[in-house]
Every structure is written in C-alpha cells, then in structure tokens.
Design an enzyme around this catalytic site. Structure first.
Site, PDB file in Angstrom:
ATOM      1  N   TYR A  97      27.242  49.212  79.454  1.00  0.00           N
ATOM      2  CA  TYR A  97      28.621  48.960  79.015  1.00  0.00           C
ATOM      3  C   TYR A  97      29.507  48.532  80.178  1.00  0.00           C
ATOM      4  O   TYR A  97      30.587  49.057  80.389  1.00  0.00           O
ATOM      5  CB  TYR A  97      29.196  50.212  78.329  1.00  0.00           C
ATOM      6  CG  TYR A  97      28.258  50.778  77.306  1.00  0.00           C
ATOM      7  CD1 TYR A  97      28.067  50.144  76.083  1.00  0.00           C
ATOM      8  CD2 TYR A  97      27.510  51.926  77.576  1.00  0.00           C
ATOM      9  CE1 TYR A  97      27.169  50.634  75.153  1.00  0.00           C
ATOM     10  CE2 TYR A  97      26.599  52.418  76.643  1.00  0.00           C
ATOM     11  CZ  TYR A  97      26.440  51.772  75.436  1.00  0.00           C
ATOM     12  OH  TYR A  97      25.548  52.254  74.523  1.00  0.00           O
ATOM     13  N   TYR A 107      26.644  57.507  66.323  1.00  0.00           N
ATOM     14  CA  TYR A 107      26.084  56.541  67.281  1.00  0.00           C
ATOM     15  C   TYR A 107      24.568  56.538  67.097  1.00  0.00           C
ATOM     16  O   TYR A 107      23.927  57.586  67.137  1.00  0.00           O
ATOM     17  CB  TYR A 107      26.427  56.912  68.731  1.00  0.00           C
ATOM     18  CG  TYR A 107      25.758  55.963  69.697  1.00  0.00           C
ATOM     19  CD1 TYR A 107      26.331  54.731  70.013  1.00  0.00           C
ATOM     20  CD2 TYR A 107      24.511  56.260  70.246  1.00  0.00           C
ATOM     21  CE1 TYR A 107      25.688  53.829  70.837  1.00  0.00           C
ATOM     22  CE2 TYR A 107      23.866  55.364  71.075  1.00  0.00           C
ATOM     23  CZ  TYR A 107      24.460  54.151  71.365  1.00  0.00           C
ATOM     24  OH  TYR A 107      23.818  53.254  72.183  1.00  0.00           O
ATOM     25  N   ASP A 120      18.659  61.092  62.552  1.00  0.00           N
ATOM     26  CA  ASP A 120      18.492  60.578  63.912  1.00  0.00           C
ATOM     27  C   ASP A 120      18.603  61.778  64.847  1.00  0.00           C
ATOM     28  O   ASP A 120      19.705  62.230  65.151  1.00  0.00           O
ATOM     29  CB  ASP A 120      19.575  59.532  64.189  1.00  0.00           C
ATOM     30  CG  ASP A 120      19.529  59.013  65.620  1.00  0.00           C
ATOM     31  OD1 ASP A 120      18.806  59.595  66.453  1.00  0.00           O
ATOM     32  OD2 ASP A 120      20.240  58.034  65.904  1.00  0.00           O
ATOM     33  N   LYS A 176      14.631  60.255  73.765  1.00  0.00           N
ATOM     34  CA  LYS A 176      15.255  60.951  74.886  1.00  0.00           C
ATOM     35  C   LYS A 176      14.367  62.029  75.516  1.00  0.00           C
ATOM     36  O   LYS A 176      13.579  61.732  76.406  1.00  0.00           O
ATOM     37  CB  LYS A 176      16.608  61.523  74.449  1.00  0.00           C
ATOM     38  CG  LYS A 176      17.661  60.415  74.229  1.00  0.00           C
ATOM     39  CD  LYS A 176      19.023  60.994  74.029  1.00  0.00           C
ATOM     40  CE  LYS A 176      20.100  59.961  73.776  1.00  0.00           C
ATOM     41  NZ  LYS A 176      20.579  59.280  74.967  1.00  0.00           N
TER      42      LYS A 176
HETATM   43  N1  PMP Z   1      20.558  57.632  68.494  1.00  0.00           N
HETATM   44  C1  PMP Z   1      21.203  58.604  69.139  1.00  0.00           C
HETATM   45  C2  PMP Z   1      21.680  59.802  68.374  1.00  0.00           C
HETATM   46  C3  PMP Z   1      21.445  58.498  70.502  1.00  0.00           C
HETATM   47  O1  PMP Z   1      22.137  59.460  71.135  1.00  0.00           O
HETATM   48  C4  PMP Z   1      20.960  57.361  71.204  1.00  0.00           C
HETATM   49  C5  PMP Z   1      21.177  57.203  72.701  1.00  0.00           C
HETATM   50  N2  PMP Z   1      22.355  57.705  73.203  1.00  0.00           N
HETATM   51  C6  PMP Z   1      20.268  56.375  70.500  1.00  0.00           C
HETATM   52  C7  PMP Z   1      20.071  56.550  69.147  1.00  0.00           C
HETATM   53  C8  PMP Z   1      19.728  55.152  71.182  1.00  0.00           C
HETATM   54  O2  PMP Z   1      18.677  55.487  72.000  1.00  0.00           O
HETATM   55  P1  PMP Z   1      18.273  54.553  73.243  1.00  0.00           P
HETATM   56  O3  PMP Z   1      19.429  54.579  74.192  1.00  0.00           O
HETATM   57  O4  PMP Z   1      17.026  55.155  73.787  1.00  0.00           O
HETATM   58  O5  PMP Z   1      18.043  53.179  72.686  1.00  0.00           O
END
Ligand code: PMP
Length: 445
Positions: free
Chosen positions: A28, A159, A260, A289
């Site tokens: 970003y 997100y 997610d 993650k």
């Molecule tokens: N979903 C959630 C809930 C996340 O927190 C994130 C990353 N912050 C993502 C998807 C995207 O994952 P990545 O950055 O590994 O593409």
C-alpha cells in the site's frame, strides 16, 4: 526462545536502504516511497533487530509478521523442518505428482478443522485461497443447476485480500472500492453487526441480514465473513452467536457459508479456529498466515464433501485452478511442523496468558483522552483512537519503547507470537500505550 538475532553481512543496511528506495514497492505504498522502512538485520525468538539512520534497535515483535510468526523467529523445530525438506526436494510440480508433506498436511488439517470439511486445496497466498473459495462456491452452484447464483453476501468492515474477487467482498467504503468500484464484481454488503465479543446478537440485526439474504436469494452463491474477528478491515470483534445465525440463514436460502480464518486460525482468538467459539462448521474455510508459522507462503481452502461432489458432478467436473507453486513441499513440510508444534504444546495456555497480559498492560490506555476503545481477545490487543493514527510518530515511539508495531487507520494493535513470555507481553502493551500517546500528541510519561 530469545536467542540473539543474527544478521547477514552481505546485506549492509546502507546498501539495502539505497536499493530499496530506488526499486522496491512496499504494501500500500508509492515508489519512491515517503516512508523509510526499518531494515531488518536479524530475527530470533520474539525479537527483531532493526536498523535505521537514527540507530539500531532490538525490539519485541508485536505483529508476528502480520499474524503469521506464532512460534517466533528461528524456531529450531521449524528451521529443522525446512532444512530436512531441502535435503529431500524443495519444489516439485503438483500436476500429476503428489508427495508426503502435502498429503500429511491435508490429513492433519482435515482432522483439526470442523467435521464436515474434507477436501483441501493448497494455495500460495491468503488472497488466492479466497479466490479459490469463491470459485468453488460459484462452480458448485453452476454444477448443481443454479448458474444464476453468482453473488456473495457479506457484512461491511471485512478484509479478504487484494485480488479482485477478494477485494469485492472487502469493506466497500475502503480504498479498494473507491479505486476499483467500477471494475469489482457487485456483491451484496450488509451493515456491520454490532461490535463486541460479549455483545449478544441483536435480533433486529439478524432479521435485517436475513431479509437481505431472502431478497437476493436467487442470485446469491454464498455468505462469506471473517468469523469473530474482523482483522485488517477494522480490528472489530463480534459475538460468536452471529455465526450460528449465518449458518441457519445460509441453510434456509440455499447458500454456502465461507469462513475466512486466514487471520483467526490456529489459536489466535483463544480457540483453535474462530468457528469453534460457536461450534459452527462452514462449507468452505480459508486458512493461511500462521499455517507455516510465518516461514513460507502457503494457504489452504477446505471444503466439504458435498461441495466437492457438487463440483465433480458438473459439466466441467474439475476445479479450474492450479498455481505453479501449489503444494510447495518446503511450505507443506514447515506447515506440518508448525501445526504439530502448536497442537502438541499448550497453545491455549499461551494465548490465555497473552490475553491476560494485554488486558493488564493496556489498562492505562483506557484513560487516555482521544482513545475510543481498548479491546482484547485471545492474543489480539487493540487500542482504537478517535482519529487516524499518526504513523511516523506512533511507530517511532513504539520502536523507542522496544516494540515493533504497524498501526493502521485508527488502530494501534498487536498480535504477538505465542512464545512471548509475560515480560515480552508487558513490553508490547507498554509500547502500544506509548504509540497511542505519541499519535495523540502526548510526550512519553
Ligand atoms: N483474509 C484475511 C482475513 C486476511 O487477514 C488476509 C491478510 N491480511 C487475507 C485474507 C489475504 O491474505 P494474503 O495477504 O496472504 O493474500
């Protein structure tokens, strides 16, 4: 686990700074960037060694490298897992081939996650695992006679990643939509549920959500949310009871339910998965993650037998997705080691201890004028300000206090590695308070 960080002599910090400024994009950010990132010269246990023109700092990591490094840095078990796999094979294609680390990881993930999840797609990043989840949902409906079910229902404040379909279910008031609103697929965004882990579900909210689901039922493929904790969209917590309502609504209107758990998975909220707070099983679940303990990039999309069979019964019976680095053996072997390390240890006790330490250490922030709210759940601590964080001031104050933090929007927050002892947690909390004070224009006290 606080081994002394080591650096690599080849990468002299001054040269790193020059090359970084000249060439690199950061998350970003613009190039050339206005921000001068700290140069990492080493990492070990809970510590990072940082260099900037102002000095060198050995700080406690309050970020777990964006929720991922749950076991800290240079953990001997994870280091050995990587080395051991390098000695066998580092990467092989996954088309037409399979291997032990991927197969055993799939078995392990299926055993740990809610019961009906049975099949695992190994993606190479969280965003891609969300794309795969959304593709699975669309393809399921296509294959089972409802091709018109093409949209997703989510609540605001979420997100899910930076790829286009993932962006389309992020908060529509965020930068993603202001920049890309004209090209993103149009999804259905419900209001945010009332915040608070302990705030019982509001029946009026649930009714309104259900009305939206009913109104759009014929065109909806799935509901997708981050369960219990909305992370990068605003660090908000929700009562797990909402997940039970989402399950009921999804079933009533023929929608799939996607959780997610990329940020919340692997113990972060005090349960192994956030869905476990509610005892609810989704049809599709995304993990990422902390999956590899933050060592390598790997994510996973799990689905039920019903979803997989639905896809398999369609005119195009295959899931049309297959990244080059799918099932990377190094990442799978490390994930396996990380998950075993977690589940064989006292992660629940570790997270509870961090939760208690953050609650105690963040109490002074509650009394600061300009602080909207302090909230803690599991190994997640948040100080929400009434105004946007002044990033430079806040980050510098934290580093000076011996902590690495990366605030965003109105939030100074931390999600420490689980190997943080009580002293580390106290330092992190004090660093958060110092960062909040600095952002609010107060000097150190
Ligand atoms: N979903 C959630 C809930 C996340 O927190 C994130 C990353 N912050 C993502 C998807 C995207 O994952 P990545 O950055 O590994 O593409």
């Amino acid at each position: 686990m606080n081994s002394t960080p080591t650096g690599t002599a080849r990468f002299l910090p001054e040269r790193v700074r020059a090359a970084d400024t000249a060439h690199l994009w950061h998350p970003y950010a613009a190039v050339p960037g206005a921000e001068r990132p700290y140069v990492v010269t080493g990492a070990g246990g809970t510590r990072l060694s940082l260099w900037s023109e102002e000095g060198t700092y050995h700080v406690v990591d309050g970020m777990s490298s964006w929720w991922s490094a749950i076991h800290g840095y240079r953990h001997p078990v994870l280091d050995a897992a990587v080395r051991g796999q390098v000695d066998s094979y580092s990467h092989v294609m996954f088309g037409g081939l399979t291997h032990g680390p991927a197969a055993e990881l799939a078995e392990t993930l299926v055993a740990l996650t809610p019961e009906p999840l049975e099949h695992v797609f190994l993606a190479d990043s969280g965003s891609v695992s969300v794309e795969v989840a959304m593709k699975m949902c669309l393809q399921y409906h296509r294959s089972t006679g409802s091709p018109g079910r093409r949209r997703f229902l989510t609540w605001r404040g979420g997100y899910h990643g930076d790829t286009f379909h993932a962006m389309s279910v992020c908060d529509p008031s965020g930068g993603m939509h202001s920049l890309w609103g004209d090209v993103l697929p149009a999804q259905v965004h419900a209001p945010e549920p009332p915040a608070g882990f302990d705030t019982e579900p509001d029946p009026l909210y649930v009714d309104a959500f259900e009305r939206l689901a009913a109104e759009h039922a014929g065109e909806l493929a799935a509901i997708i949310v981050e369960p219990v904790v909305q992370g990068a969209g605003g660090m908000r917590f929700h009562h797990p009871g909402y997940l039970r309502e989402l399950r009921r609504i999804a079933d009533a209107y023929g929608l799939l339910l996607v959780f997610d758990e990329i940020a919340t998975g692997f113990g972060r909220t005090g349960e192994l998965f956030a869905a476990d707070h509610a005892g609810v099983a989704p049809d599709v679940m995304c993990l990422g993650k902390a999956l590899t303990g933050g060592y390598l990039t790997l994510a996973a999309t799990l689905c039920t037998g019903r979803v997989a069979r639905g896809i398999a019964g369609g005119e195009v019976p295959v899931l049309a997705h297959g990244p080059t680095f799918m099932g990377n053996p190094l990442a799978c072997a490390t994930a396996l080691a990380s998950v075993e390390l977690l589940t064989r240890g006292d992660w629940r006790g570790d997270v509870a201890r961090i939760e208690a330490g953050l609650r105690e250490g963040l109490a002074p922030a509650e009394r600061l004028p300009g602080v909207r709210e302090v909230r803690v759940l599991g190994a997640v601590g948040v100080v929400e300000l009434e105004a946007p964080v002044r990033m430079g001031e806040a980050t510098r104050a934290a580093v000076e206090a011996g902590v690495w933090l990366r605030p965003f929007r109105d939030h100074v927050y931390a999600m420490p590695p689980y190997v943080c002892g009580p002293e580390d947690v106290a330092v992190i909390a004090a660093g958060m308070v110092a960062a909040a004070r600095a952002s609010l224009g107060e000097g150190p006290r």
